[in-house]
Scaffold this motif. Structure first.
Motif, PDB file in Angstrom:
ATOM      1  N   UNK A 114       4.125  33.546  -0.624  1.00 17.47           N
ATOM      2  CA  UNK A 114       5.081  34.167   0.091  1.00 17.47           C
ATOM      3  C   UNK A 114       4.843  35.677   0.556  1.00 17.47           C
ATOM      4  N   UNK A 115       4.325  36.441  -0.251  1.00 17.58           N
ATOM      5  CA  UNK A 115       3.921  37.640   0.120  1.00 17.58           C
ATOM      6  C   UNK A 115       3.037  37.790   1.247  1.00 17.58           C
ATOM      7  N   UNK A 116       1.938  36.991   1.278  1.00 17.61           N
ATOM      8  CA  UNK A 116       0.972  36.796   2.534  1.00 17.61           C
ATOM      9  C   UNK A 116       1.664  36.466   3.605  1.00 17.61           C
ATOM     10  N   UNK A 117       2.587  35.564   3.372  1.00 16.99           N
ATOM     11  CA  UNK A 117       3.283  35.040   4.780  1.00 16.99           C
ATOM     12  C   UNK A 117       4.121  36.417   5.188  1.00 16.99           C
ATOM     13  N   UNK A 118       4.785  37.288   4.536  1.00 21.30           N
ATOM     14  CA  UNK A 118       5.325  38.340   5.051  1.00 21.30           C
ATOM     15  C   UNK A 118       4.328  39.265   5.481  1.00 21.30           C
ATOM     16  N   UNK A 119       3.248  39.330   5.035  1.00 15.47           N
ATOM     17  CA  UNK A 119       1.966  40.422   5.486  1.00 15.47           C
ATOM     18  C   UNK A 119       1.427  39.922   6.786  1.00 15.47           C
ATOM     19  N   UNK A 120       1.471  38.694   7.234  1.00 11.09           N
ATOM     20  CA  UNK A 120       0.910  38.101   8.547  1.00 11.09           C
ATOM     21  C   UNK A 120       0.568  39.067   9.489  1.00 11.09           C
ATOM     22  N   UNK A 121       1.695  39.857  10.048  1.00  6.80           N
ATOM     23  CA  UNK A 121       1.531  40.589  11.271  1.00  6.80           C
ATOM     24  C   UNK A 121       0.540  41.955  10.846  1.00  6.80           C
ATOM     25  N   UNK A 122       0.544  42.393   9.543  1.00  4.40           N
ATOM     26  CA  UNK A 122      -0.187  43.547   9.213  1.00  4.40           C
ATOM     27  C   UNK A 122      -1.839  43.135   9.076  1.00  4.40           C
ATOM     28  N   UNK A 127      -4.222  37.508   5.583  1.00  2.22           N
ATOM     29  CA  UNK A 127      -2.992  36.633   5.196  1.00  2.22           C
ATOM     30  C   UNK A 127      -3.256  35.280   5.026  1.00  2.22           C
ATOM     31  N   UNK A 128      -3.897  34.614   6.346  1.00  5.29           N
ATOM     32  CA  UNK A 128      -3.778  33.199   6.221  1.00  5.29           C
ATOM     33  C   UNK A 128      -5.101  32.643   5.345  1.00  5.29           C
ATOM     34  N   UNK A 129      -6.022  33.299   5.066  1.00  7.26           N
ATOM     35  CA  UNK A 129      -6.953  33.031   3.992  1.00  7.26           C
ATOM     36  C   UNK A 129      -6.467  33.069   2.681  1.00  7.26           C
ATOM     37  N   UNK A 130      -5.549  33.988   2.433  1.00  8.85           N
ATOM     38  CA  UNK A 130      -4.837  34.276   0.962  1.00  8.85           C
ATOM     39  C   UNK A 130      -3.919  32.771   0.837  1.00  8.85           C
ATOM     40  N   UNK A 131      -3.096  32.552   1.890  1.00  6.44           N
ATOM     41  CA  UNK A 131      -2.178  31.512   1.990  1.00  6.44           C
ATOM     42  C   UNK A 131      -2.942  30.163   1.329  1.00  6.44           C
ATOM     43  N   UNK A 132      -3.935  30.053   2.136  1.00 10.86           N
ATOM     44  CA  UNK A 132      -4.943  28.782   1.986  1.00 10.86           C
ATOM     45  C   UNK A 132      -5.504  28.771   0.468  1.00 10.86           C
ATOM     46  N   UNK A 133      -5.760  29.866  -0.003  1.00  9.91           N
ATOM     47  CA  UNK A 133      -6.448  29.985  -1.507  1.00  9.91           C
ATOM     48  C   UNK A 133      -5.205  29.743  -2.282  1.00  9.91           C
ATOM     49  N   UNK A 134      -3.855  30.407  -2.184  1.00  9.04           N
ATOM     50  CA  UNK A 134      -2.849  30.261  -3.005  1.00  9.04           C
ATOM     51  C   UNK A 134      -2.754  28.793  -3.218  1.00  9.04           C
ATOM     52  N   UNK A 135      -2.479  28.196  -1.812  1.00  8.59           N
ATOM     53  CA  UNK A 135      -2.061  26.800  -2.081  1.00  8.59           C
ATOM     54  C   UNK A 135      -2.778  25.929  -2.984  1.00  8.59           C
ATOM     55  N   UNK A 136      -4.451  26.132  -2.655  1.00 13.35           N
ATOM     56  CA  UNK A 136      -5.276  25.500  -3.482  1.00 13.35           C
ATOM     57  C   UNK A 136      -5.124  25.695  -4.968  1.00 13.35           C
ATOM     58  N   UNK A 137      -4.800  27.013  -5.219  1.00 20.77           N
ATOM     59  CA  UNK A 137      -4.631  27.509  -6.720  1.00 20.77           C
ATOM     60  C   UNK A 137      -3.345  26.561  -7.252  1.00 20.77           C
ATOM     61  N   UNK A 138      -2.177  26.621  -6.647  1.00 19.36           N
ATOM     62  CA  UNK A 138      -1.276  25.799  -6.964  1.00 19.36           C
ATOM     63  C   UNK A 138      -1.519  24.349  -7.336  1.00 19.36           C
ATOM     64  N   UNK A 139      -2.372  23.780  -6.220  1.00 23.56           N
ATOM     65  CA  UNK A 139      -2.679  22.308  -6.385  1.00 23.56           C
ATOM     66  C   UNK A 139      -3.468  22.263  -7.798  1.00 23.56           C
ATOM     67  N   UNK A 140      -4.475  23.172  -7.942  1.00 24.82           N
ATOM     68  CA  UNK A 140      -5.508  22.964  -9.010  1.00 24.82           C
ATOM     69  C   UNK A 140      -4.697  23.146 -10.170  1.00 24.82           C
ATOM     70  N   UNK A 141      -3.744  23.967 -10.289  1.00 27.72           N
ATOM     71  CA  UNK A 141      -3.199  24.300 -11.614  1.00 27.72           C
ATOM     72  C   UNK A 141      -2.172  23.012 -12.021  1.00 27.72           C
ATOM     73  N   UNK A 142      -1.518  22.623 -11.082  1.00 30.66           N
ATOM     74  CA  UNK A 142      -0.419  21.614 -11.384  1.00 30.66           C
ATOM     75  C   UNK A 142      -1.315  20.241 -11.377  1.00 30.66           C
TER      76      UNK A 142
END
Length: 152
Positions: A114-122, A127-142
């Motif tokens: 969520x934070x990286x979505x808000x950080x997109x314009x900066x 931010x896009x790389x971080x969003x992808x990694x965060x999604x992968x972390x969520x998948x791996x942990x669940x």
């Protein structure tokens, strides 16, 4: 012709029943959990650095005038710093396979997404790389949690 029995350690792909996809999937998910721990650890360190940068000199980031989610970068720097410290601790917990770290890891990766979505314009690419990694972390942990529960 019959096949000669071999010892489990004689071939790298032996030791598990042949065709047993659950063992391979379990190994893949366990490796994913270690990777998730490393990603959270490194991402936390980078968030700490981004936070310190924003606190020390918020004019280093792009000036966004018409962005809906515009915010004070010094305040955002403190948020990144705190999230970074918690992510580092969680990443270390994941590397020790602590149950609390899997739960907190999903929560932290969700907050980071969520934070990286808000950080997109900066910092769009970052931010896009971080969003992808965060999604992968969520998948791996669940996925790791569900395979453990399914085996009980």
């Amino acid at each position: 012709m019959t096949q000669q029995p071999t010892s489990p350690g004689s071939h790298p792909h032996q030791g598990h029943a042949s065709g047993d996809g659950k063992d391979r999937a379990s190994m893949w998910v366990a490796g994913g959990t270690v990777f998730a721990g490393v990603v959270l650890l490194v991402d936390g360190l980078l968030d700490i650095l981004k936070g310190i940068t924003a606190i020390a000199s918020d004019d280093i980031y792009a000036n966004i005038n018409d962005y809906v989610y515009r915010f004070n970068l010094t305040g955002w720097g403190w948020v990144l710093l705190i999230l970074g410290v918690i992510s580092v601790i969680t990443g270390l917990g994941l590397l020790t396979d602590a149950l609390w770290a899997r739960v907190v890891g999903v929560f932290m990766a969700s907050l980071s997404l969520i934070a990286n979505f808000l950080w997109l314009p900066y910092q769009p690419l970052w931010a896009l790389i971080s969003i992808a990694l965060d999604a992968w972390v969520i998948w791996a942990l669940t996925a790791h949690r569900s395979t453990r529960t399914a085996g009980l």
